[in-house]
Each structure stands twice: as C-alpha cells, then as structure tokens.
Design an enzyme around this catalytic site. Sequence first.
Site, short mmCIF file in Angstrom:
data_model
loop_
_atom_site.label_atom_id
_atom_site.label_comp_id
_atom_site.label_asym_id
_atom_site.label_seq_id
_atom_site.Cartn_x
_atom_site.Cartn_y
_atom_site.Cartn_z
N CYS A 160 53.61 29.43 -59.42
CA CYS A 160 53.95 30.42 -60.44
C CYS A 160 55.20 30.08 -61.24
O CYS A 160 55.53 30.79 -62.19
CB CYS A 160 54.10 31.79 -59.79
SG CYS A 160 52.69 32.23 -58.75
N HIS A 291 60.94 38.03 -62.40
CA HIS A 291 59.63 37.57 -61.94
C HIS A 291 58.76 38.77 -61.59
O HIS A 291 57.61 38.85 -62.02
CB HIS A 291 59.80 36.64 -60.74
CG HIS A 291 58.53 35.99 -60.30
ND1 HIS A 291 57.76 35.22 -61.14
CD2 HIS A 291 57.88 36.00 -59.10
CE1 HIS A 291 56.70 34.78 -60.49
NE2 HIS A 291 56.73 35.24 -59.26
N HIS A 325 50.01 39.14 -63.35
CA HIS A 325 50.64 37.86 -63.02
C HIS A 325 49.75 36.75 -63.53
O HIS A 325 48.65 36.52 -63.02
CB HIS A 325 50.83 37.76 -61.51
CG HIS A 325 51.71 36.61 -61.10
ND1 HIS A 325 52.16 35.66 -61.97
CD2 HIS A 325 52.23 36.27 -59.88
CE1 HIS A 325 52.90 34.78 -61.33
NE2 HIS A 325 52.97 35.14 -60.06
#
Length: 395
Positions: A160, A291, A325
């Site tokens: 990620c 995040h 995400h």
Amino acid sequence: MNVYVTGFGCISSIGLNVEENLNNLRLMKDGLGRSSFLESKYASEKYFGEIQLSTEQLCQDLNLEHVPGLTRTDLLAFKAFDEAIKMAKLSASDISAYDTAFISATTVGGMCLTDQLYRDSNSISEKSDYVSSYGGSAHTLQVAKYYQIKGYTDTINTACSSSSNAIMIGMRLIKSGRAKRVIVGGAESLAKYTVNGFNSLQILSDAKCLPFDTERVGLNLGEAAAYLVLEAEDVLNGKDIFAKVVGAGNSNDSFHSSAMSDEAIGVRKCMESALIDASISPCQIGYVNAHGTGTPNNDFVEIVGLKEIFSNIPYYSSTKSYTGHTLGASGALEAVYTVLSLLNQEVYPNLRTANFMEYTDTLVLECTKVQNLNYAMTNSYGFGGNCTSLIFQKV
C-alpha cells in the site's frame, strides 16, 4: 535541485478526472457502494470504491480497442497518465527523451483478471491475449510502449505504499541529476484476487469504512489510478507549477506481515525522515493526509505516531473515507489530493466520524479553508511494515 509538480491526473470512484475528484471532495460525497462490475460473490455484500465505468467503456473512451491484452489496471493507468501529461504540457519529444523517467506502481497488476489468469496458467483455455498481461509491470510496459518512453522505467510493489515510493524515487532521480522529469504514480483495479485475500484477513468492513472512529472494524477496497509529473527547476521554461516536492522518508518496522507495531516504529521513522529531508520542523506541517484505512490496528498506530512526532497534531484526515483503500494507487491518489489542498488552501474531511478516538481534536470533519497552508504531509503504510511519508510545499 528543486523538484516541482507540473501536472497530475487521477481517476477514482469519486471522479473520472481531477476536476470531478475535487468537486466531490468539496461536496463530501463518497464513492463507496456495491460493485457493478466485480465478478465476486462479495460484490453485493461488501462496499467498494468502484469506478463507474466498465472495462469496455474505458477502452472505448480511450480509443484503445486496437491494443490487444489491456487489462482494467492498464486502462486506468492510461486514463490518469494522459491527464497528467496534458496538464504538464509535455510534448511527445519530452516524453520520449532519455532524461524523462517513468515509475509506476501496482499490487494486483494484471491479476485483476483472476479467472482468466487461472485458465491460462493451467492450460485450460486457448492462449489468450492476456498471457503477457499478468505481471506486475505489465501496465508500466504498456504505457511506456504506447508513449514511446525511452528513459529509465520501473515498477514498484511495496503493497500500500507502492505509489508513494514511486514518487519518492522520482524525486530522488531528479535531485541526483539522473533525470530531468519523472512521471510517477500507480494504478489499481478491483479484483477477485485481492478481495478474497483481504476478506481472509477479516479486515473488510460490511459497511462504509470509519477511519479514526472507535467503532471502526475494517476497510473498503477501492480502485484508482493517479500520476504526477515531476520536473527539475532548470527545464520548467516558465510553465505552470502546482507544488514543490520537498521531502520523502521510507522505513520498515519489520514487525508483522500485515500489521504494524503498537509503538509505531516505522510510522515515526518515515515521518521523521521526511521532515529531515525537507529541512523543516514538525510545527511547519499544516495538514496530514493520513493513511487511515479504518482498521483497528492501522488507525491506532497512526495516532500513536502522530502524537510522537507532533507536539500539537496538525489538521489531519483520511480521504480513504471517500474512495476506499486503493492499495498500490493510494499513495499517488492521496498525493494528488494533498497538492489540491495546497493549491486551494483547504483540507478535505474524514467522513462519517461519530465516535472519536483519543487525540482526534484536529481531525477534519468538514471541508475547511486554511490560511497559510504552506506544507502538507501524506502518509502511506504497506503490508510488511513498509512506511512512506511525502511532504509537499505550496508554491
């Protein structure tokens, strides 16, 4: 050598281009819902940040029907890449120059064709157009071939944090004199492969995600692509600039394959490194695009890290509450949003927060105008503990 952002492009579940993304950020309108195109039993059970164009529509809109073997990941990359280079006013000769680099990122790559990959790899079907499309670098190679990119080209997969690392490497290529301009970012499409994987970790939420909420239970997967054009000061030739990339830090806490340490070792280190690289103090950061996945571990650890770095935590929020995400594309997408914050002197909110975690006094809950927003940080944390922070400066 100073590094400037001269163009950027993106496509996500809240918009097919930068303008649509910005409008929906301001309207506080998320793109989370049931999937229309994903071939999975979870399509009608989970929430996803899905782009509302079929793969066939994307291909037609881009006039790429004549190019064989393009996956959805490839097409999303083409869409955002094209917008970025047009905004930067790059000519064909600029793009093909040997001092122009291209660094892209993804996690799923061509494995978005999960079933086709299974059939091809097990010789169940005739050889399809996609046999060469399954690798992680396939989308990079397709874009590079189409645009005749001849300079340094690379593909990053650090989960990620992938496209944040693409940006960091691009900045360093320019600063070290190895390139004059670098097109950086990443692309990610929804896939049965990743949905099943995240579901097996039991971190997919059955409702819209709740970053930094005490009732958070998991994330929503999304898809997106985003690219930024970074250029050295000596090749700008008077063109428009939108932000300056001033700092980047990367670390790895090596704690767990899919979780970060409660002490936020990697989180703290990457933010510290980015601040040192930018030669600024923590108090100069006016906003952090966190995040903020909405998982119990991630949000707790990020708050711990922010508390350790900042004596007074600046404004922060997770725009994953809009898009879900987007994995390998998330760092670049959120970098674009961070540049938009600096350009417009505004910060975009954390949606749906109702039950506040500790140290959330500065969590942004409405689209908010901010005076003298000169520096903004964006954070990306990947599986395996790979953590990256980027710092952008207003110009």
